[in-house]
Design an enzyme around this catalytic site. Structure first.
Site, PDB file in Angstrom:
ATOM      1  N   GLY A  43       0.817  -1.199   0.000  1.00  0.00           N
ATOM      2  CA  GLY A  43       0.000   0.000   0.000  1.00  0.00           C
ATOM      3  C   GLY A  43       0.847   1.244   0.000  1.00  0.00           C
ATOM      4  CD  GLU A  44       0.438   4.588  -3.691  1.00  0.00           C
ATOM      5  OE1 GLU A  44       1.408   5.336  -3.855  1.00  0.00           O
ATOM      6  OE2 GLU A  44      -0.197   4.057  -4.605  1.00  0.00           O
ATOM      7  N   GLY A  45       0.689   5.668   1.337  1.00  0.00           N
ATOM      8  CA  GLY A  45      -0.019   6.722   2.040  1.00  0.00           C
ATOM      9  C   GLY A  45       0.738   8.021   1.907  1.00  0.00           C
ATOM     10  N   GLY A  46       0.344   9.008   2.706  1.00  0.00           N
ATOM     11  CA  GLY A  46       0.958  10.320   2.603  1.00  0.00           C
ATOM     12  C   GLY A  46       2.419  10.328   2.996  1.00  0.00           C
ATOM     13  CG  MET A  47       3.927  10.857   6.194  1.00  0.00           C
ATOM     14  SD  MET A  47       4.914  12.140   5.402  1.00  0.00           S
ATOM     15  CE  MET A  47       6.546  11.627   5.875  1.00  0.00           C
TER      16      MET A  47
ATOM     17  CB  VAL B  11       3.734  -0.143   3.281  1.00  0.00           C
ATOM     18  CG1 VAL B  11       3.960  -1.370   4.149  1.00  0.00           C
ATOM     19  CG2 VAL B  11       3.739   1.106   4.148  1.00  0.00           C
TER      20      VAL B  11
ATOM     21  CE  LYS C 153       4.621   3.779   7.482  1.00  0.00           C
ATOM     22  NZ  LYS C 153       3.440   3.897   6.608  1.00  0.00           N
TER      23      LYS C 153
ATOM     24  CG  ASP D 177      -3.901   8.129  11.690  1.00  0.00           C
ATOM     25  OD1 ASP D 177      -5.041   8.612  11.559  1.00  0.00           O
ATOM     26  OD2 ASP D 177      -3.257   7.680  10.726  1.00  0.00           O
TER      27      ASP D 177
END
Length: 287
Positions: free
Chosen positions: A16-20, A23, A38, A131
């Protein structure tokens, strides 16, 4: 990066991927185990002061060792690439489990108890999750819960971030949330997902303590019991407006929900943190 190596880790798949960062699933060639890695974005790692602050926070987070918390194994650096090595927790997230509706009452309380135990362990060490939401909880069909990404929102926030109410949609906690989205997910979806579980004081940019986690715990418990999001909107501002002002209607809870659980939710969802449940251990005892 799939097929490449980062130190002793062979990258095998993207998770996956996110704002930071992105992964990946990887295999530790030395210990012969699978891990999650990450990889931090270049814009983050090029800021030496911010990277050093992140490393200090990661050292603190690595001290968490609890059966309901996904563990941080270490930091790995290879050239310009910096990554956080974490426990790979199999199974669906709580968000994925909730896609098909509310969980059975007993299972909801079981997961809530395990989340409370994880928060209690962290809070006792002075660590606030910041979070907590269904996407950050693994919830297996066997009934085992593990909380992911403990404290990373703080670790990844830049120092001296703006707390102006006018910057809500660009606030560090929102924009730099370490939450994973689906590989094809959107940045907006990630931000909205974070906003829906933020405590009112957190959304305003005020100082955050363990009571923000208790608010999020209440929101997650409500969602497990009802299958519905408590706060939702078409934009970050709409979602945060609901967090600040929407009437919290516990009439949506299943018929037969014990009065003690209704009272617990009321205490967790007090908008004024001074009136909110002060210690997650009290929630554990009630459950």
């Amino acid at each position: 990066m799939i097929g490449t190596r980062l130190g002793p880790y062979e990258i095998t798949a993207k998770l996956g991927e996110g704002g930071m960062g992105e992964v990946y699933r990887a295999t530790d060639s030395r210990l012969k185990r699978e891990v999650a890695i990450k990889v931090l974005p270049a814009a983050f790692t090029e800021d030496k002061e911010r990277l050093a602050r992140f490393e200090r926070e990661a050292q603190l987070l690595a001290q968490l060792n609890h059966p309901n918390i996904a563990q941080i194994y270490g930091l790995e650096t290879s050239g310009a690439t910096h990554a956080l090595v974490m426990e790979l927790v199999p199974g669906p997230t709580l968000a994925e489990r909730l896609e098909s509706g509310p969980l059975p009452f007993t299972e909801s309380l079981s997961f809530a108890l395990q989340i409370a135990l994880a928060l209690e362990e962290a809070h006792d060490k002075g660590i606030v999750h910041r979070d907590l939401k269904p996407q950050n909880v693994k919830a297996s069909s066997e009934g085992k819960a593990k909380v992911l990404d403990f404290g990373l929102a703080k670790a990844m926030d830049p120092a001296g971030a703006s707390s102006s109410a006018a910057d809500l949609a660009r606030s560090p906690t929102l924009m730099n949330s370490p939450t994973l989205t689906a590989v094809h997910g959107t940045q907006l979806g990630m931000i909205l997902g974070t906003a829906a579980y933020m405590a009112p004081e957190q959304a305003r940019g005020a100082p955050v303590d363990k009571r923000a986690d208790i608010w999020a715990f209440g929101v997650v418990l409500y969602e497990m019991l009802t299958g519905e999001r408590l706060f939702e909107g078409d934009s970050v501002v709409d979602t945060l407006s609901a967090v600040m002002r929407k009437e919290i209607d516990l009439a949506r809870l299943p018929v037969g929900t014990p009065a003690a659980i209704r009272r617990l939710l009321r205490r967790c969802l007090e908008r004024n943190p001074k009136n909110r449940l002060h210690d997650i251990a009290d929630a554990r005892i009630v459950i």
